[in-house]
Design an enzyme around this catalytic site. Sequence first.
Site, PDB file in Angstrom:
ATOM      1  N   SER A 122      19.482   3.688  30.115  1.00  0.00           N
ATOM      2  CA  SER A 122      20.530   4.083  29.164  1.00  0.00           C
ATOM      3  C   SER A 122      21.305   2.861  28.677  1.00  0.00           C
ATOM      4  CB  SER A 122      21.472   5.120  29.780  1.00  0.00           C
ATOM      5  OG  SER A 122      22.120   4.623  30.933  1.00  0.00           O
ATOM      6  N   GLU A 178       0.823  -1.207   0.000  1.00  0.00           N
ATOM      7  CA  GLU A 178       0.000   0.000   0.000  1.00  0.00           C
ATOM      8  C   GLU A 178       0.863   1.266   0.000  1.00  0.00           C
ATOM      9  OE1 GLU A 178      -3.593   1.838   2.838  1.00  0.00           O
ATOM     10  OE2 GLU A 178      -2.265   0.284   3.616  1.00  0.00           O
ATOM     11  N   LYS A 193       4.861  17.872  28.989  1.00  0.00           N
ATOM     12  CA  LYS A 193       6.194  17.318  28.752  1.00  0.00           C
ATOM     13  C   LYS A 193       6.172  16.376  27.550  1.00  0.00           C
ATOM     14  CE  LYS A 193       8.163  17.434  33.439  1.00  0.00           C
ATOM     15  NZ  LYS A 193       8.830  16.618  34.472  1.00  0.00           N
ATOM     16  N   CYS A 235      -5.725  -2.956   2.442  1.00  0.00           N
ATOM     17  CA  CYS A 235      -5.510  -2.895   3.897  1.00  0.00           C
ATOM     18  C   CYS A 235      -6.824  -2.941   4.677  1.00  0.00           C
ATOM     19  CB  CYS A 235      -4.684  -1.659   4.244  1.00  0.00           C
ATOM     20  SG  CYS A 235      -3.900  -1.765   5.878  1.00  0.00           S
ATOM     21  N   LYS A 255      -9.519   2.713  -2.367  1.00  0.00           N
ATOM     22  CA  LYS A 255      -9.837   2.208  -1.031  1.00  0.00           C
ATOM     23  C   LYS A 255     -11.213   2.685  -0.587  1.00  0.00           C
ATOM     24  CE  LYS A 255      -7.349   1.701   3.400  1.00  0.00           C
ATOM     25  NZ  LYS A 255      -6.088   2.083   4.088  1.00  0.00           N
ATOM     26  N   GLY A 278      24.856   4.446  33.819  1.00  0.00           N
ATOM     27  CA  GLY A 278      25.059   3.244  34.614  1.00  0.00           C
ATOM     28  C   GLY A 278      23.752   2.603  35.026  1.00  0.00           C
ATOM     29  N   LYS A 300       0.385  -8.181  17.048  1.00  0.00           N
ATOM     30  CA  LYS A 300      -0.419  -7.776  15.892  1.00  0.00           C
ATOM     31  C   LYS A 300      -0.554  -8.911  14.872  1.00  0.00           C
ATOM     32  CE  LYS A 300      -2.229  -4.328  13.254  1.00  0.00           C
ATOM     33  NZ  LYS A 300      -1.428  -3.151  12.893  1.00  0.00           N
TER      34      LYS A 300
END
Length: 555
Positions: free
Chosen positions: A297, A45, A521, A149, A113, A293, A181
């Site tokens: 990360s 697609e 944020k 789809c 579609k 540490g 999925k």
Amino acid sequence: MTDRFRLTLAQLNPTVGDLDANAALAQDAWEQGRAAGAQMVALPEMFITGYNTQDLVMKPAFHMAAIAKLEALAEACKDGPALGIGGPAVEGEGLYNAYYILKGGRITARVLKHHLPNETVFDEVRIYDAAPVGGPYVVDDVRVGSPICEDSWHEDVPETLAETGAEFLLVPNGSPYYRDKMEVRQNLMVARVVETGLPLIYLNLVGGQDDQVFDGGTFALNPGGELALQMPVMQEAVTTINLTRGDDGWRIEPTELAPIPDAFEQDYHAMVLSLRDYLRKTGFKKVLLGLSGGIDSAIVASIAVDALGAENVRCVMLPSEYTSQASLDDAKEIAENLGCRYDFVPISEGRTAITNTLAPLFEGTEEGLTEENIQSRLRGLLLMALSNKFGEMLLTTGNKSEVAVGYATIYGDMNGGYNPIKDMYKTRVFDTCRWRNANHRDWMMGPGGEVIPANVIQKPPSAELRDDQKDSDSLPDYPVLDAILEILVDQDGSIEDCVAAGFERDMAKKVEHLLYISEYKRFQSAPGTRLSKKAFWLDRRYPIVNRWRDKGTGA
């Protein structure tokens, strides 16, 4: 009457907006199909534009350029098999998500579609017009039905195609990954096969695009639902299959089935693929990150090395007086295990300068969160300076638990261009580190073995912004926090749902409060790999200003 049909399936990785490169990929796949003796080569697609284009495809100059590229591709691929490829189409004043059939130098058919997804990451109702349900097209006297789809997720389009003479279904998809999925797709497609009695080929894109990962995993089903083809997940592949017609209609000749990895491997591969493609498609070649540490990360460093190679990853330790010796040792060991560059940049001198600069304004106040955040923001400043100086993209390392409740410093450790673990809760980060230590695959560019030291996984999480600080000083223990967030975010549940699950009401309300006040944020945070149906960004869109709180049943 044709009794055999040879079809080449190209599960490839286009780049949004790169029409020339996408057309070149398509032509190369077509040439492979021609060499294999295929009668048709199929791409997924919206392949010519890349997917998901969002509003870009609405720009007339862009969708007209894409259509012109398809016309040129038809001419380039005129001597050989038909080519099926997704792209935009204009009809009257409408803009459509379409599937083109190119043959003999021209566009011989075009499918539009009908069902437009309008949930999670998809806004196709906003972008495209919905077309009437059409019929099959013909390639070498064989009638092929291509529900695009979403059209295959509903009964009506495949049934109409079957009723109007389709002999098999070829479904072009741009279906992005979320955990488990594949099972959802296969169950739905089995239903379509049972309803229509036709073989079905589910052809999917592969590759990263912003937060989304298209995981490939193309498969084919014979009447009755038997799996006849399974292509690999998260990897490009081109394969050719044969369909033969017998007394009971068309069937796909069985082929070798690629294994489907477990959810931990698929998640990890998705993060590696999305980071690799994000850099490749934006033009970056190297990354850097602050290596504390800690476990977050550490896993991001591992993902980065597996995606880009150790020579393209810089890890930077930026210690303050609160950084423990264990963290110093662990960070250095992680970098050495992964084989990447390790820089040591203390922040104490810079922090003292900033503290002295602010001292006249802060006089008479107690030290607290402000001073802690100065450390984080100073680290962010230094990392961004390195990023600017050396052209290395800064990676953010906040997990979904922290992103959810705002346990991160904006303009500090939230600085960066991409966050591979943005949609992974802290408890799953621990499990993923254990998985990576125990597993190595050929698509990983990093070393095998225990790359993340056991101490990093076992020690209590801490931001180390003050003496003896632990994450649990400010937050519920992560198993509790993550379980509450699963209810409030992933299940869209209520405070009553949390209480029913055995959590204290006040604790659930605290987490909900932190979740809502942290929206600003997240609005400014880096994109990151989507691993669930409730990833922060397109899956879950909440207002920044929001005074509503769940007060209980009936509120």
